[in-house]
Motif scaffolding. Structure first.
Motif, PDB file in Angstrom:
ATOM      1  N   LEU B 311      31.282  37.974   6.649  1.00 48.63           N
ATOM      2  CA  LEU B 311      29.852  37.987   5.983  1.00 48.63           C
ATOM      3  C   LEU B 311      29.949  39.479   5.490  1.00 48.63           C
ATOM      4  N   ARG B 313      30.736  42.421   6.719  1.00 47.91           N
ATOM      5  CA  ARG B 313      30.493  43.260   7.628  1.00 47.91           C
ATOM      6  C   ARG B 313      31.371  43.153   8.638  1.00 47.91           C
ATOM      7  N   LYS B 413      25.728  30.682  15.498  1.00 53.11           N
ATOM      8  CA  LYS B 413      24.373  31.087  14.897  1.00 53.11           C
ATOM      9  C   LYS B 413      24.124  32.367  15.134  1.00 53.11           C
ATOM     10  N   SER B 416      26.254  34.907  13.443  1.00 52.84           N
ATOM     11  CA  SER B 416      25.888  35.268  12.110  1.00 52.84           C
ATOM     12  C   SER B 416      24.490  36.008  11.924  1.00 52.84           C
ATOM     13  N   LEU B 417      23.925  35.803  13.140  1.00 56.22           N
ATOM     14  CA  LEU B 417      22.514  36.683  13.071  1.00 56.22           C
ATOM     15  C   LEU B 417      22.920  38.076  13.211  1.00 56.22           C
ATOM     16  N   LEU B 419      25.417  39.578  12.109  1.00 57.94           N
ATOM     17  CA  LEU B 419      26.243  39.987  10.729  1.00 57.94           C
ATOM     18  C   LEU B 419      25.162  40.200   9.837  1.00 57.94           C
ATOM     19  N   GLU B 420      24.079  39.228   9.835  1.00 62.59           N
ATOM     20  CA  GLU B 420      23.175  39.371   8.761  1.00 62.59           C
ATOM     21  C   GLU B 420      22.089  40.360   8.983  1.00 62.59           C
ATOM     22  N   HIS B 421      21.741  40.482  10.308  1.00 61.54           N
ATOM     23  CA  HIS B 421      20.454  41.229  10.767  1.00 61.54           C
ATOM     24  C   HIS B 421      20.597  42.752  11.523  1.00 61.54           C
ATOM     25  N   ARG B 423      21.634  46.189  12.326  1.00 64.09           N
ATOM     26  CA  ARG B 423      21.555  47.701  11.586  1.00 64.09           C
ATOM     27  C   ARG B 423      22.747  48.583  12.316  1.00 64.09           C
ATOM     28  N   LEU B 445      32.873  31.800  10.367  1.00 60.60           N
ATOM     29  CA  LEU B 445      31.943  32.510   9.305  1.00 60.60           C
ATOM     30  C   LEU B 445      32.706  33.249   8.189  1.00 60.60           C
ATOM     31  N   SER B 446      33.859  33.683   8.646  1.00 58.21           N
ATOM     32  CA  SER B 446      34.621  34.687   7.507  1.00 58.21           C
ATOM     33  C   SER B 446      35.143  33.176   6.387  1.00 58.21           C
ATOM     34  N   GLY B 449      32.063  31.949   4.733  1.00 62.98           N
ATOM     35  CA  GLY B 449      31.178  32.854   3.958  1.00 62.98           C
ATOM     36  C   GLY B 449      31.784  33.404   2.631  1.00 62.98           C
TER      37      GLY B 449
END
Ligand code: ZN
Lengths: 248, 451
Positions: B311, B313, B413, B416-417, B419-421, B423, B445-446, B449
């Motif tokens: 994703l 990251r 899940k 993915s959290l 990777l998305e959120h 910092r 996910l990769s 994504g």
């Protein structure tokens, strides 16, 4: 304003000596819940060599330590015997978990074979042996009204001739069988070790209400909600499915 | 019987190897046929046993590679089990039919509690004890119990090589006329370790029970300790790390060993290997240092780290060990030490414990330094696996701000959290028992994504 608040006086004995299996989790969760209920918590920590009069405590806690350290604590705690007796007579509550509970019986037989006199608050004796046993449990708990989950990680056998604190409902592993612990007035002794109160929100809440006389907070704090989720999960996991479900 | 045991072991090993399986079964069978087989081996070279809670595999590998590169033929159980059957499979597989082992050094990793069985008749020339931490307490009880069991395996005739920085390990030398020791000098620490920990196992003297004081801390209960009641204190090590700089450590003030990463545990293991090389295997110190500096470990801190991307990251996976608070605490400490001003975010997965011993023990969660996740450089923390809620509750009680924490028991899940959120730099921590679930999540996910 502050003088109208309920104060709960807590004494934590040998927190640096009897610090095994997450015993600290009991204090951490109990104090936070009491505060959430609006109580003022006065915590006093006492260990080897320290002195203070804690006979006026509402609650005394002693956690689990190695067998050697439990015997060290036993030698030190004798000088507080009168204070503990006065505290219990005045309606105080004492919880001792794991090896800490052994100190309050009549005797402890060490690995060296030597028989040491216990504090004698409950009828029963403990014997340390070489083999280690570990078991995971679901037990009934009249005080909480709901079962408790927990572990016993021990190399000792304990025989209490008092009303048991818990009754074993389910057991896995090779931990001891039969009724567990002792309940005598405000004295609560159990071999269940570790963060027992934190792992068992119903027991934690029952104890916090008993100690403070205050109602539970209208809304459970987040950490307690999360602890409840963990409790529910393990209760399901450690409770074998009923026969009917198995056959279906 | 000895010959039959050896032959059975060799045949079984060969057969299992053909099937592509290494196992301790040949050793178990051989010990059934000839229970005293290990004591009847003829070994003319030094036998070095390596034990302790954390890092014994790495230390074993260091000593083995060092001996090999110094030109010694070695026999080592690095590929097999570290209990008596594994050691028997290794040694009976390596000897000739008369039970003679033709080697320049035998290096044996041993489980702490199995030393007493493995080294009952076969007495090692030297026994290295690296450290004693809280490790798998559902199986091991506690460190004092492990120390007592381990002591039974230190029989007269072996030379203990002990970690001077660990008081419990040092106390194992009582009763021995000669003891070697290794450590990291307090002077080597440029910045004293001052982070607070969830627990401290060095408060009381392992010899007399008196209260101990520390002049400096290395990590956990390791450091420069002394007991005023009985005089028990950190001994002057036979060999010690005297300086730690970027890219190298110095031993005894003059031997430099290249080091790819600042890792205190690894520095300790290097000091142990150096001591064994010089004092037991007779390797020149200059040569030992030069060889040690060139060894890239299969089992080092560096090797326990792998990077993935998904994703858009990067996620750095750091292998820890459930029910071993040291592994998590040192990993969290190293992440925070290396954090840039952009900060770090962590995914911690605790799903499956060792099913054989425990399914539900949570005492070790209270030994984790989760309070450090409340430090300013930490952006987000995601807890996952079956114990996600327990971790979250524990972290909240440790003072980690609630708005930093996400709870998602489902590992994919949760991945993915983060990777998305997440910092800053992203890290994932878990045990080998749960690592495949993390890798599989990243892989999915990769793939998904990319689209
Ligand atoms: Zn001492």
């Amino acid at each position: 304003m502050a003088e109208n608040k309920t104060t709960v006086r807590i004494t934590w004995l040998y927190g640096d000596l009897m610090n095994l299996y997450g015993s600290a989790g009991n204090m951490s969760s109990l104090m936070r819940l009491l505060e959430a209920m609006g109580a003022v918590v006065e915590l006093q920590e006492l260990s080897v060599g320290g002195y203070s009069d804690f006979s006026g405590s509402d609650f005394i806690f002693l956690g689990s330590g190695t067998e050697r350290r439990a015997l060290m604590a036993l030698e030190d705690i004798r000088r507080f015997k009168d204070q503990i007796a006065r505290c219990l007579e005045a309606g105080g509550t004492l919880l001792a978990t794991g090896t800490g509970s052994a100190l309050f019986g009549r005797s402890i037989k060490g690995l060296d074979g030597g028989l040491r006199e216990g504090l004698g608050f409950a009828a029963g004796s403990t014997e340390f042996y070489e083999k280690r046993r570990y078991g995971e449990y679901v037990m009934s708990c009249p005080l909480a009204g709901e079962p408790v989950v927990g572990c016993i990680n021990t190399s000792s056998s304990v025989r209490w001739e008092e009303q048991p604190l818990f009754e074993v409902l389910h057991r896995t592993g090779d931990g001891p069988e039969g009724p567990e612990g002792a309940l005598k007035g405000g004295l609560m002794l159990t071999q269940l070790q570790g963060p027992l109160l934190w792992r068992n929100p119903p027991l934690l809440e029952a104890l916090a209400r008993k100690l403070s006389g205050l109602p539970l907070p209208e809304c459970r704090p987040l950490w307690l909600k999360e602890a409840c989720s963990g409790y529910q999960r393990l209760l399901r996991q450690l409770t074998p499915p009923p026969e009917k479900a198995k056959n279906a | 019987m000895m010959k039959i045991a050896i032959a059975a072991c060799k045949l079984l090993r060969a057969a299992l190897k053909k099937l592509g399986r290494g196992s301790s079964l040949p050793g178990a069978v051989a010990l059934k046929i000839c229970p005293g087989a290990l004591g009847r081996l003829r070994i003319d070279c030094p036998v070095v046993a390596v034990t302790g809670s954390n890092g014994k595999t790495g230390t074993t590998e260091l000593i083995n590679r060092l001996a090999l590169e110094a030109g010694l033929k070695t026999v080592c159980n690095s590929e097999g089990s570290n209990q008596i059957e594994g050691v028997a499979a290794c040694l009976l597989g390596a000897c000739d039919l008369s039970g003679r082992i033709d080697a320049g050094a035998v290096i044996l990793e041993s489980d702490e509690r199995f030393c007493q069985y493995t080294f009952k008749e076969l007495i090692p020339t030297a026994t290295v004890v690296g450290n004693l931490f809280r490790d798998q307490l559902t199986r091991n009880g506690h460190s004092e119990f492990v120390a007592k069991e381990l002591k039974k395996g230190l029989r007269p005739g072996t030379l203990p090589v002990l970690n001077a920085d660990d008081p419990l390990v040092t106390s194992l030398g009582e009763g021995f006329q000669r003891v070697l020791s290794f450590g990291v000098s307090p002077a080597a620490l440029s910045e004293p370790e001052d982070a607070s920990h969830a627990y401290f196992d060095g408060a009381f003297c392992p010899r007399c029970g008196g209260r101990m004081s520390y002049r400096s801390h290395l990590f956990a209960h390791l450091g420069d300790y002394s007991c005023a009641s009985c005089g028990f204190c950190r001994p002057a090590p036979t060999h010690e790390v005297t300086a730690i700089e970027d890219g190298a450590i110095t031993v005894d003030g003059r031997y430099t060993i290249a080091l790819s990463q600042r890792d205190m545990m690894h520095a300790q293991n290097l000091a142990a290997a150096f001591t064994v090389a010089v004092e037991v295997l007779g390797i020149e110190p200059e040569r030992a240092a030069a060889i040690l500096g060139g060894i890239e470990l299969k089992n080092s801190m560096v090797a326990r780290v792998s990077s993935y991307s998904a994703l858009g990251r990067e996620l750095t996976f750091m292998l820890c060990k459930h029910e071993n608070s040291m592994a998590y605490n040192e990993t969290i400490a190293s992440i925070l030490r290396g954090a840039t001003p952009d900060g770090v975010s962590l995914l911690i997965i605790v799903d499956k414990l060792s099913r054989k011993y425990s399914a539900s023990d949570m005492s070790w969660l209270w030994d984790l330094d989760l309070h450090r996740l409340g430090e300013p450089l930490v952006g987000r923390v995601v807890f996952s696996g079956g114990f996600a809620h327990d971790l979250c509750s524990r972290a909240l009680l440790a003072g980690v701000p609630a708005d930093r924490i996400l709870v998602q028991p489902d590992i994919e899940k949760a991945t993915s959290l983060i990777l998305e959120h997440g910092r800053g730099d992203l890290f994932a921590l878990t045990c080998f028992t749960d690592a495949p679930k993390l890798r599989e999540s990243i892989r999915r996910l990769s793939k998904n994504g990319r689209k």
